[in-house]
Design a protein around this motif. Structure first.
Motif, short mmCIF file in Angstrom:
data_model
loop_
_atom_site.label_atom_id
_atom_site.label_comp_id
_atom_site.label_asym_id
_atom_site.label_seq_id
_atom_site.Cartn_x
_atom_site.Cartn_y
_atom_site.Cartn_z
N TYR A 79 -9.33 21.59 23.59
CA TYR A 79 -8.95 21.62 25.01
C TYR A 79 -7.72 22.51 25.23
O TYR A 79 -7.70 23.34 26.14
CB TYR A 79 -8.66 20.21 25.53
N ASN A 80 -6.70 22.34 24.40
CA ASN A 80 -5.49 23.14 24.56
C ASN A 80 -5.77 24.63 24.34
O ASN A 80 -5.23 25.48 25.06
CB ASN A 80 -4.40 22.66 23.60
N GLY A 81 -6.61 24.95 23.38
CA GLY A 81 -6.98 26.34 23.16
C GLY A 81 -7.74 26.93 24.33
O GLY A 81 -7.48 28.05 24.76
N LEU A 82 -8.66 26.15 24.87
CA LEU A 82 -9.44 26.62 26.03
C LEU A 82 -8.57 26.74 27.27
O LEU A 82 -8.71 27.70 28.04
CB LEU A 82 -10.61 25.68 26.29
N ALA A 83 -7.66 25.79 27.45
CA ALA A 83 -6.76 25.86 28.62
C ALA A 83 -5.89 27.11 28.54
O ALA A 83 -5.65 27.78 29.55
CB ALA A 83 -5.91 24.60 28.70
N ARG A 84 -5.43 27.43 27.35
CA ARG A 84 -4.62 28.65 27.18
C ARG A 84 -5.46 29.90 27.46
O ARG A 84 -4.98 30.84 28.11
CB ARG A 84 -4.06 28.70 25.75
N LYS A 85 -6.70 29.92 27.00
CA LYS A 85 -7.59 31.06 27.25
C LYS A 85 -7.81 31.22 28.75
O LYS A 85 -7.83 32.35 29.26
CB LYS A 85 -8.91 30.86 26.51
#
Length: 117
Positions: free
Chosen positions: A97-103
């Motif tokens: 989730y954190n990686g996708l939110a950053r993307k």
């Protein structure tokens, strides 16, 4: 899985095709709530499995005429596996989730840079 589909989608999205910021944001953040919900609820589901496993272990103890320590320990160990699995799922889902939110943040910033007047 929704994780991998979302990662693939974000790597292929063409931000130039979106005219409105809201439309882009809605498209990019679709299914992120599902991933966040999995991350926040997985430990509780694991804990529920642990409680059920402990209850079953105690029930079997009460039915048995003889008390066998090894069977109790085995039952408790199996019950605790549910919590461990729930925590692992939560950690994985939080990282994704954190990686996708950053993307999503990066893509939104790129879109804003492209559409500056």
């Amino acid at each position: 899985m929704v994780y991998f589909r979302k990662i693939f989608f974000l790597s292929k999205v063409k931000i130039e095709e979106f005219k409105k910021k809201g439309e882009l944001e809605n498209t990019l953040t679709n299914n992120l709530t599902t991933i966040s919900t999995i991350a926040s609820n997985a430990p509780y589901i694991g804990l529920f499995g642990t409680v059920c496993g402990i209850m079953i272990t105690f029930y079997k103890i009460s039915e048995s005429s003889n008390f066998d320590t090894s069977s109790v320990m085995l039952g408790l160990a199996l019950a605790l596996k549910a919590t461990a699995f729930g925590i692992l799922v939560a950690i994985f889902a939080t990282i994704v989730y954190n990686g996708l939110a950053r993307k999503v943040e990066v893509l939104m910033t790129k879109w804003e840079d492209l559409n500056e007047n």
